[in-house]
Scaffold this active site. Structure first.
Site, mmCIF file in Angstrom:
data_model
loop_
_atom_site.group_PDB
_atom_site.id
_atom_site.type_symbol
_atom_site.label_atom_id
_atom_site.label_comp_id
_atom_site.label_asym_id
_atom_site.label_seq_id
_atom_site.Cartn_x
_atom_site.Cartn_y
_atom_site.Cartn_z
ATOM 1 N N ASP A 30 16.567 42.637 56.754
ATOM 2 C CA ASP A 30 17.979 42.302 56.912
ATOM 3 C C ASP A 30 18.404 42.610 58.350
ATOM 4 O OD1 ASP A 30 20.988 42.691 56.787
ATOM 5 O OD2 ASP A 30 20.595 42.087 54.725
ATOM 6 N N ILE A 31 19.169 41.719 58.968
ATOM 7 C CA ILE A 31 19.593 41.935 60.360
ATOM 8 C C ILE A 31 20.717 42.966 60.465
ATOM 9 C CG2 ILE A 31 18.841 39.667 61.168
ATOM 10 C CD1 ILE A 31 21.817 38.833 61.135
ATOM 11 N N ASN A 86 23.925 39.813 44.782
ATOM 12 C CA ASN A 86 25.359 39.531 44.792
ATOM 13 C C ASN A 86 25.568 38.107 44.289
ATOM 14 O OD1 ASN A 86 26.183 42.043 45.951
ATOM 15 N ND2 ASN A 86 25.441 41.301 47.925
ATOM 16 N N GLY A 92 30.792 40.116 47.681
ATOM 17 C CA GLY A 92 30.142 40.287 48.972
ATOM 18 C C GLY A 92 29.058 39.299 49.331
ATOM 19 N N GLN A 93 28.804 38.284 48.494
ATOM 20 C CA GLN A 93 27.798 37.293 48.887
ATOM 21 C C GLN A 93 28.348 36.492 50.059
ATOM 22 O OE1 GLN A 93 26.508 34.522 45.832
ATOM 23 N NE2 GLN A 93 24.880 33.718 47.119
ATOM 24 N N HIS A 99 19.470 35.368 46.956
ATOM 25 C CA HIS A 99 18.529 36.308 47.574
ATOM 26 C C HIS A 99 18.695 37.678 46.938
ATOM 27 C CE1 HIS A 99 22.250 36.407 49.924
ATOM 28 N NE2 HIS A 99 21.949 37.654 50.277
ATOM 29 N N LEU A 100 17.615 38.434 46.954
ATOM 30 C CA LEU A 100 17.604 39.790 46.415
ATOM 31 C C LEU A 100 17.529 40.763 47.576
ATOM 32 C CD1 LEU A 100 16.304 37.865 44.215
ATOM 33 C CD2 LEU A 100 15.186 39.904 43.348
ATOM 34 N N HIS A 101 18.319 41.817 47.506
ATOM 35 C CA HIS A 101 18.278 42.882 48.494
ATOM 36 C C HIS A 101 17.422 44.012 47.947
ATOM 37 C CE1 HIS A 101 21.864 41.639 50.975
ATOM 38 N NE2 HIS A 101 22.108 40.965 49.852
#
Length: 115
Positions: A30-31, A86, A92-93, A99-101
């Protein structure tokens, strides 16, 4: 599929170093990390959000969970990580490509979630 930043990453339009890749998904750092380890698992087939998944997407959704475990093992955090999805702007998406965090590291010890 290339209309989101993740679609552009998956298609190669935006060069990115993958933490993991297989025929169904990629994983990237993640950036804007929220934990010492913060990796995104992104399906190559675009689904805007989890609630948009169809019955035909069940196998892909299961694969994403499995891939998250593979990424956690590769990064050495398989014993303690959080997996977050999300669904919608209200939670917060910000990129509407499912995608999965994967989050792991010392900063998570103090922020325990019920459940």
């Amino acid at each position: 599929m290339t209309d989101t930043i993740f679609g552009k990453i998956v298609s190669g339009e935006i060069p990115t170093e993958f933490v993991y890749e297989d025929e169904h998904c990629v994983a990237i750092n993640d950036i804007n990390p929220q934990a010492p380890v913060h990796v995104l698992v992104i399906p190559k087939r675009a689904i805007a959000k989890l609630a948009d998944a169809k019955q035909d997407d069940r196998e892909l959704l299961g694969h994403l969970m499995w891939a998250a475990g593979e990424v956690a093992r590769k990064l050495g955090v398989e014993d303690a990580f959080r997996l977050i999805v999300n669904n919608g702007a209200g939670v917060g998406q910000t990129v509407f490509h499912l995608h999965l965090h994967i989050l792991a590291g010392s900063s998570l010890a103090e922020s325990r979630m019920v459940g």
